[in-house]
Design an enzyme around this catalytic site. Structure first.
Site, short mmCIF file in Angstrom:
data_model
loop_
_atom_site.label_atom_id
_atom_site.label_comp_id
_atom_site.label_asym_id
_atom_site.label_seq_id
_atom_site.Cartn_x
_atom_site.Cartn_y
_atom_site.Cartn_z
N HIS A 32 0.98 -1.21 -0.09
CA HIS A 32 -0.16 0.03 -0.16
C HIS A 32 1.07 1.23 -0.01
CE1 HIS A 32 1.08 0.34 4.12
NE2 HIS A 32 0.52 -0.97 4.51
N HIS A 35 3.99 1.23 2.00
CA HIS A 35 5.29 0.67 1.44
C HIS A 35 5.98 1.43 0.35
CE1 HIS A 35 2.72 -2.92 2.70
NE2 HIS A 35 3.84 -3.30 3.62
N GLN A 146 6.41 3.34 10.72
CA GLN A 146 5.92 3.70 12.30
C GLN A 146 4.85 2.99 12.93
OE1 GLN A 146 7.55 5.39 14.49
NE2 GLN A 146 5.88 5.63 15.82
N SER A 183 -3.00 -0.30 6.35
CA SER A 183 -2.17 -1.61 6.81
C SER A 183 -2.68 -2.65 5.59
CB SER A 183 -2.85 -1.98 8.27
OG SER A 183 -2.76 -3.30 8.47
N SER A 184 -1.99 -3.70 5.45
CA SER A 184 -2.37 -4.68 4.40
C SER A 184 -3.58 -5.36 5.18
CB SER A 184 -1.20 -5.64 4.38
OG SER A 184 -0.07 -5.04 4.06
#
Ligand code: PAF
Length: 278
Positions: A32, A35, A146, A183-184
């Site tokens: 996402h 990354h 983070q 978040s994945s």
């Protein structure tokens, strides 16, 4: 971009010249914008950018989402290529943990509380795979997000304690418009849960506002976090604490929270001394 699947092919693709700065972005895929920001940060600072894509079984506990963790290698390859990654390392489980594997690394105290308590063994798996990746890729710098604040602290401690000589860079949390941290695992949320998931960042924002208004009592700041999460019927609060960002000891100004939204476990954090927009 080269895609390599073995340690030998990775070493051949990256080379061994210590004068050539290599940046490593360890990932479990399902890329996402968070990354992609890390890939770009690595691209800006290094001559060679390596991303690893490995859903590390050692950091999942039985009953967690290892089997259903989102996987789409073709999509990830295209995104990594676009973001300037030179080498994508996609090892098999056997390549990383060959038969007979029995060496583990543990960052003891930092791994005990919060995520470590909720997911025993998780940080042992993270620390071991990161140490392996550092040893395989030999990066000058490695990039983490983070959002996994305790993981970042564990990895920094690992590097310090074992004199690994890798500079750890931590990229800021990337958020959706309503504040939800990328978040994945967000793909697990149904529409009602997705809406409810914003309660995590809402809670952090409320606490940052209280801090900005002069509140310094960690008990009262924690109560602000808890109140907001308890007000969301779909949220099941696991923990909300104020800790020091390096040691994860209480008290500190880093607010860390974990909550289940339906079956999906989400984490988020924010340094309360900085306002959270929204
Ligand atoms: O943050 C992650 O995606 C993983 O924990 C990491 C650092 C790639 C180790 O498997």
């Amino acid at each position: 971009m080269r895609i390599v699947r073995t340690v030998a092919a990775l070493r051949e693709a990256v080379g061994t010249d210590p004068a050539v700065p290599v940046g490593l972005v360890p990932t479990m895929g399902a890329f996402h914008a968070g990354h992609l920001a890390l890939f770009r940060a690595a691209r800006a600072e290094n001559d060679v950018v390596v991303a690893s894509l490995f859903v590390n079984p050692a950091q999942f506990r039985p009953g967690e989402d290892l089997a259903r963790y989102p996987r789409d290698e073709a999509r990830d390859e295209a995104l990594a290529d676009e973001a300037g990654v030179d080498v994508l390392f996609v090892p098999s489980v056997d390549e990383m943990y060959p038969p007979g594997f029995q060496t583990w690394v543990e960052v003891e105290e930092l791994s005990r509380g919060l995520e470590g308590a909720a997911r025993p063994g998780h940080f042992r798996g993270v620390a071991t795979v990161c140490l392996k990746l550092f040893s395989i890729v030999r990066p000058r710098r490695a990039y983490f997000g983070q959002k996994d604040a305790q993981q970042a602290a564990v990895v920094k401690r690992l590097v310090r304690d074992l004199d690994l000589g890798v500079e750890i860079r931590v990229g800021p949390i990337v958020r959706e418009e309503d504040g939800l941290a990328l978040s994945s695992r967000n793909v697990y949320l149904d529409p009602a849960e997705r809406k409810a998931a914003a309660s995590l960042s809402d809670a952090l924002r409320d606490a940052a506002r209280a801090y900005a208004a002069g509140e310094r009592d960690p008990v009262r700041l924690r109560a602000v976090l808890v109140a907001r999460l308890r007000a969301e019927p779909l949220a099941d609060l696991e923990y909300a604490e104020l800790v020091d960002a390096a040691t994860f000891e209480k008290p500190g100004t880093l607010a860390v929270i974990a909550a289940r939204i339906g079956k999906t476990r989400l984490i988020d954090n924010h340094d309360l001394s900085i306002p959270l927009p929204g």
